[in-house]
Design a protein around this motif. Structure first.
Motif, PDB file in Angstrom:
ATOM      1  N   LEU A  33       0.837  -1.201   0.000  1.00  0.00           N
ATOM      2  CA  LEU A  33       0.000   0.000   0.000  1.00  0.00           C
ATOM      3  C   LEU A  33       0.872   1.251   0.000  1.00  0.00           C
ATOM      4  CD1 LEU A  33      -3.018   0.805   0.201  1.00  0.00           C
ATOM      5  CD2 LEU A  33      -2.569   1.251   2.593  1.00  0.00           C
ATOM      6  N   LEU A  34       1.907   1.254   0.873  1.00  0.00           N
ATOM      7  CA  LEU A  34       2.772   2.424   0.957  1.00  0.00           C
ATOM      8  C   LEU A  34       3.561   2.592  -0.339  1.00  0.00           C
ATOM      9  CD1 LEU A  34       3.943   2.065   4.641  1.00  0.00           C
ATOM     10  CD2 LEU A  34       2.210   3.588   3.697  1.00  0.00           C
ATOM     11  N   LEU A  35       4.019   1.450  -0.889  1.00  0.00           N
ATOM     12  CA  LEU A  35       4.769   1.523  -2.142  1.00  0.00           C
ATOM     13  C   LEU A  35       3.919   2.136  -3.241  1.00  0.00           C
ATOM     14  CD1 LEU A  35       6.869  -1.711  -2.636  1.00  0.00           C
ATOM     15  CD2 LEU A  35       7.634   0.642  -2.493  1.00  0.00           C
ATOM     16  N   PHE A  36       2.736   1.562  -3.426  1.00  0.00           N
ATOM     17  CA  PHE A  36       1.866   2.063  -4.480  1.00  0.00           C
ATOM     18  C   PHE A  36       1.521   3.530  -4.224  1.00  0.00           C
ATOM     19  CE2 PHE A  36       1.442  -2.211  -5.805  1.00  0.00           C
ATOM     20  CZ  PHE A  36       0.981  -2.160  -7.107  1.00  0.00           C
ATOM     21  N   GLY A  37       1.306   3.825  -2.959  1.00  0.00           N
ATOM     22  CA  GLY A  37       0.885   5.171  -2.619  1.00  0.00           C
ATOM     23  C   GLY A  37       1.941   6.212  -2.918  1.00  0.00           C
ATOM     24  N   TYR A  38       3.190   5.891  -2.603  1.00  0.00           N
ATOM     25  CA  TYR A  38       4.209   6.924  -2.731  1.00  0.00           C
ATOM     26  C   TYR A  38       4.988   6.848  -4.031  1.00  0.00           C
ATOM     27  CZ  TYR A  38       3.384   8.407   2.023  1.00  0.00           C
ATOM     28  OH  TYR A  38       2.809   8.901   3.150  1.00  0.00           O
ATOM     29  N   VAL A  39       5.142   5.634  -4.555  1.00  0.00           N
ATOM     30  CA  VAL A  39       6.007   5.479  -5.713  1.00  0.00           C
ATOM     31  C   VAL A  39       5.229   5.513  -7.004  1.00  0.00           C
ATOM     32  CG1 VAL A  39       7.697   4.003  -6.832  1.00  0.00           C
ATOM     33  CG2 VAL A  39       7.621   4.132  -4.333  1.00  0.00           C
ATOM     34  N   LEU A  40       4.175   4.706  -7.032  1.00  0.00           N
ATOM     35  CA  LEU A  40       3.483   4.540  -8.290  1.00  0.00           C
ATOM     36  C   LEU A  40       2.432   5.624  -8.466  1.00  0.00           C
ATOM     37  CD1 LEU A  40       3.167   1.109  -9.604  1.00  0.00           C
ATOM     38  CD2 LEU A  40       1.277   2.595 -10.196  1.00  0.00           C
ATOM     39  N   THR A  41       2.868   6.847  -8.389  1.00  0.00           N
ATOM     40  CA  THR A  41       1.891   7.916  -8.515  1.00  0.00           C
ATOM     41  C   THR A  41       2.035   8.578  -9.874  1.00  0.00           C
ATOM     42  OG1 THR A  41       1.264  10.071  -7.691  1.00  0.00           O
ATOM     43  CG2 THR A  41       3.514   9.394  -7.269  1.00  0.00           C
ATOM     44  N   ASN A  42       0.899   8.899 -10.496  1.00  0.00           N
ATOM     45  CA  ASN A  42       0.992   9.607 -11.767  1.00  0.00           C
ATOM     46  C   ASN A  42       0.438  11.018 -11.635  1.00  0.00           C
ATOM     47  OD1 ASN A  42      -1.544   8.717 -11.379  1.00  0.00           O
ATOM     48  ND2 ASN A  42      -1.665   7.490 -13.235  1.00  0.00           N
ATOM     49  N   GLU A  43       0.476  11.518 -10.404  1.00  0.00           N
ATOM     50  CA  GLU A  43       0.060  12.900 -10.227  1.00  0.00           C
ATOM     51  C   GLU A  43       1.252  13.808 -10.490  1.00  0.00           C
ATOM     52  OE1 GLU A  43      -1.615  13.247  -6.282  1.00  0.00           O
ATOM     53  OE2 GLU A  43      -2.289  11.189  -6.523  1.00  0.00           O
ATOM     54  N   ILE A  44       0.942  15.017 -11.000  1.00  0.00           N
ATOM     55  CA  ILE A  44       2.018  15.962 -11.285  1.00  0.00           C
ATOM     56  C   ILE A  44       2.189  16.881 -10.084  1.00  0.00           C
ATOM     57  CG2 ILE A  44       2.790  17.805 -12.795  1.00  0.00           C
ATOM     58  CD1 ILE A  44       2.521  15.146 -14.165  1.00  0.00           C
ATOM     59  N   LYS A  45       3.404  16.925  -9.605  1.00  0.00           N
ATOM     60  CA  LYS A  45       3.689  17.826  -8.498  1.00  0.00           C
ATOM     61  C   LYS A  45       5.136  18.263  -8.631  1.00  0.00           C
ATOM     62  CE  LYS A  45       3.647  17.439  -3.834  1.00  0.00           C
ATOM     63  NZ  LYS A  45       3.660  16.509  -2.706  1.00  0.00           N
ATOM     64  N   ASP A  46       5.376  19.582  -8.614  1.00  0.00           N
ATOM     65  CA  ASP A  46       6.744  20.093  -8.611  1.00  0.00           C
ATOM     66  C   ASP A  46       7.610  19.539  -9.742  1.00  0.00           C
ATOM     67  OD1 ASP A  46       6.010  21.484  -6.443  1.00  0.00           O
ATOM     68  OD2 ASP A  46       6.969  20.148  -4.976  1.00  0.00           O
ATOM     69  N   ALA A  47       7.077  19.523 -10.957  1.00  0.00           N
ATOM     70  CA  ALA A  47       7.917  19.128 -12.095  1.00  0.00           C
ATOM     71  C   ALA A  47       8.892  20.266 -12.403  1.00  0.00           C
ATOM     72  CB  ALA A  47       7.047  18.835 -13.305  1.00  0.00           C
ATOM     73  N   LYS A  48      10.139  19.897 -12.679  1.00  0.00           N
ATOM     74  CA  LYS A  48      11.148  20.937 -12.894  1.00  0.00           C
ATOM     75  C   LYS A  48      11.108  21.425 -14.331  1.00  0.00           C
ATOM     76  CE  LYS A  48      14.082  19.425  -9.194  1.00  0.00           C
ATOM     77  NZ  LYS A  48      15.181  18.565  -8.771  1.00  0.00           N
ATOM     78  N   ILE A  49      11.132  22.737 -14.487  1.00  0.00           N
ATOM     79  CA  ILE A  49      11.108  23.279 -15.849  1.00  0.00           C
ATOM     80  C   ILE A  49      12.241  24.287 -16.035  1.00  0.00           C
ATOM     81  CG2 ILE A  49       8.619  22.996 -16.075  1.00  0.00           C
ATOM     82  CD1 ILE A  49       8.410  26.055 -15.742  1.00  0.00           C
TER      83      ILE A  49
END
Lengths: 367, 310
Positions: A33-49
């Motif tokens: 659960l923790l792995l999927f929750g923290y690692v396998l995320t496809n949300e965008i947050k703080d992408a570097k540009i």
């Protein structure tokens, strides 16, 4: 009844004396659960540009500001020449580059058009796609707000995402993970524990005893019903506490449906063990025949609607698909039984078929 | 037929191409200690599995205490104790938990039948909190026997109980069987060890799925149709070959450090044989006339050609 109780007590001894079983039973759900929750995320947050802005006027600065304050992006680097774009992508940190043309504001004012180039790092196509969409969305929003006074007609789509307003990944994977883990633990563990008795030769002794097949099967399954149920509660609790997964519908109904699904998975495990005689084969069958389809064909990760026709047919005979549908409906939409009775009936159907088959297949003799 | 405990008639069992049991018939009386003697692959385990309702026979029928092994298998499972050839108890349960478990599933308790297993169980009771997987071979065997006995069975099936057990424990084990027999339990035991045959009331000699003879150990050796010489010499390897070529010799087998020479009455003279061997450069030749033991009988029976299949 006393015989049955003795049998169940023996099963609990087996489980609690084997630390590997315990680890799989209680460690795996939490870790997964923790792995999927923290690692396998496809949300965008703080992408570097990276931003190349040769004009440095009011408009480009405002656009940059809007983009950086959206929460999706953070500025990694201000570029000074066009030549810097390529190396900055190669370093791999920067996922998106924003290139304004020179004299951006002037051109915009004079001709009504100015160009900004958005370059995405498509070595990860999904992320690149999302980033580019977000960025261009922000820019067009900015344009609309700039022109709001002098444009005569406007169509403004108001988008609202129902049930998962923030498009959170947890809402997807908590139900999927429950389906997968409960299937794995229930089916794998029971099939292993029955084939273990076959391998060790103790099944011979059980057969020669007056225990009835149903007593052996139910005695084997009973501890795992109990333990899997605890697992279901762990996943739900963790999902709720750590990731804010809501349970909008009735908790009782949710647990009842989980109980049904667990029973289904256990009867599948018994069926597997009655057609195999070694732990290894049982493990392979459980993993390959249950795990992969549960992950791939249940709509857990890939939407069923996008699959080719034949695969869709397969999807419809995957019990986890119905369970995922049910618990999503209960947890996210807050629906009651009147919305999920069809899926529930299908699960009951699966369970009875598997149970009947395995009791029929259970041999009162060897071989 | 109240005096018959186990009755088998024309049992045949095939596994694919292999004929595991070939038309076997026998009767075991109540309270009898009956042995099945034969090498590995003779069909002993298959026979025991059929008798304990674990396997179905292809042809023929058998009953245990009057119950048919196919129709009344549930009754048989209440009254028979079975100890498989492979150690088959729960290795992760302690001695006491194993015993308790088997008592419970047969609907009894350790205390209820403690008298029956007391002699055996007392020897392992000091280790009752030890896991069964950590016991020595002899102790495992005693625990397995205790578990097979805990529900006070009428018939006890022991499949090679002494295989892999040291000589002292083997002797002890047979002592225990004698005591159980005195309580009135019918015991069927299989073993590859010929020397254990003499400890049974009656023995069936088995080979290639057939029973070659059934009789008391005394009858088996008494019915031996040949004369026997035990021949010792320094070079046992050449000795065997040369004895086989000697005129009048029926068969020659190595038996420990000596060779057993079988021949028909009057065919061989001890003196002549001794002279012959010395001429062949054998030293320290020793020839003694002996009585046949079970193994000699077994070898002889194996030489009789099997009856042509019908």
């Amino acid at each position: 009844m006393k015989r049955f109780r003795g049998f169940v007590i023996k099963e609990f001894y087996h489980i609690f004396r084997d630390y590997r079983t315990l680890l799989i039973l209680f460690g795996m759900p939490a870790v997964q659960l923790l792995l999927f929750g923290y690692v396998l995320t496809n949300e965008i947050k703080d992408a570097k540009i990276a931003i190349y802005d040769p004009s440095k006027d009011v408009v480009t600065r405002k656009i940059s500001e809007k983009i950086l304050s959206s929460g999706y992006f953070i500025l990694e680097k201000n570029l000074n020449t066009v030549a810097e774009i390529d190396p900055v992508f190669r370093q791999g940190e920067v996922k998106l580059a924003l290139i304004f043309e020179p004299d951006f504001a002037k051109k915009l004012e004079k001709s009504g058009t100015a160009h900004v180039q958005i370059i995405g790092d498509a070595s990860d196509p999904n992320t690149a796609n999302m980033l580019v969409n977000y960025a261009s969305g922000i820019i067009s929003n900015f344009l609309v707000s700039m022109n709001s006074e002098n444009v005569p007609m406007q169509i403004v789509p108001e988008v609202r995402m129902m049930y998962n307003g923030e498009l959170k990944g947890v809402y997807m994977f908590v139900p999927g993970l429950m389906a997968m883990l409960l299937m794995l633990i229930s089916a794998l563990m029971t099939s292993l524990s029955i084939t273990r008795e076959k391998e060790l030769g103790t099944m011979e002794l059980l057969l020669v005893s007056p225990l009835r097949p149903a007593q052996v099967i139910i005695g084997k399954v009973f501890p795992y019903v109990f333990l899997s149920f605890i697992d279901a509660c762990i996943i739900l609790g963790l999902g709720n506490a750590v990731f804010g997964m809501p349970i909008r519908g009735s908790v009782a109904l949710l647990l009842l449906e989980s109980f049904l699904y667990i029973t289904m998975a256990l009867s599948l495990g018994i069926l597997i063990s009655s057609i195999t005689s070694s732990q290894q084969v049982a493990m392979m069958l459980s993993l390959v025949a249950l795990m992969l389809p549960t992950i791939l064909l249940s709509g857990f990760i890939f939407p069923v609607e996008n699959m080719p026709g034949i695969l869709q047919v397969f999807c419809h005979i995957m019990p986890p698909k119905y369970y995922i549908t049910i618990i999503k409906s209960i947890m996210l939409q807050g629906n009651g039984l009147e919305y999920v009775w069809r899926e529930t009936l299908i699960l009951i159907g699966f369970t009875s078929v598997f149970l009947l088959l395995s009791i029929k297949k259970f041999n009162v003799r060897l071989a | 037929m109240h005096s018959v405990s186990v009755h088998a008639e024309n049992l045949t069992k095939r596994f694919g191409e292999t004929l595991a049991l070939d038309n076997i018939s026998f009767d075991v009386g109540k309270g009898e200690l009956f042995g099945f003697i034969g090498p590995d692959g003779a069909g002993k385990t298959t026979l025991f599995r059929i008798l304990t309702t674990l396997l179905l026979t292809d042809t023929g029928s058998c009953t245990v205490e009057g119950f048919d092994v196919v129709k009344n298998y549930k009754n048989i499972r209440n009254i028979c104790g079975y100890m498989p050839g492979k150690f088959s108890l729960y290795q992760d349960l302690t001695v006491e938990e194993n015993l308790n478990f088997f008592a419970t599933i047969f609907g009894t308790t350790i205390r209820e039948n403690y008298d029956l297993i007391k002699d055996i169980y007392q020897q392992i009771e000091p280790f009752k909190t030890r896991k069964a997987g950590k016991l020595s071979g002899g102790m495992k065997q005693k625990l397995a026997l205790s578990c097979a006995l805990i529900h006070k069975p009428d018939v006890l099936f022991l499949d090679e109980p002494t295989t892999g057990v040291d000589a002292v424990s083997r002797l002890e084990f047979w002592e225990m069987l004698k005591r159980l027999k005195s309580v009135g339990i019918t015991i069927l035991v299989s073993t590859p060890y010929m020397d254990e045959a003499s400890l049974c009331d009656r023995v069936a000699l088995m080979q290639d799925g057939r029973i070659m003879s059934i009789s008391t150990p005394r009858e088996v050796t008494g019915n031996y149709p040949l004369n026997l010489l035990s021949v010792k010499a320094g070079d046992i390897y050449n000795l065997l070959g040369e004895l086989r070529d000697y005129p009048g010799v029926y068969s020659v087998y190595a038996f420990g450090q000596s060779a057993h020479v079988a021949f028909r009455d009057g065919d061989i003279d001890k003196g002549n044989l001794s002279e012959f061997l010395i001429k062949k450069n054998h030293t320290s030749v020793e020839i003694t006339a002996i009585k046949a033991n079970i193994e000699d009988c077994f070898m002889e029976l194996m030489n009789v050609p099997s009856p042509a299949p019908l």
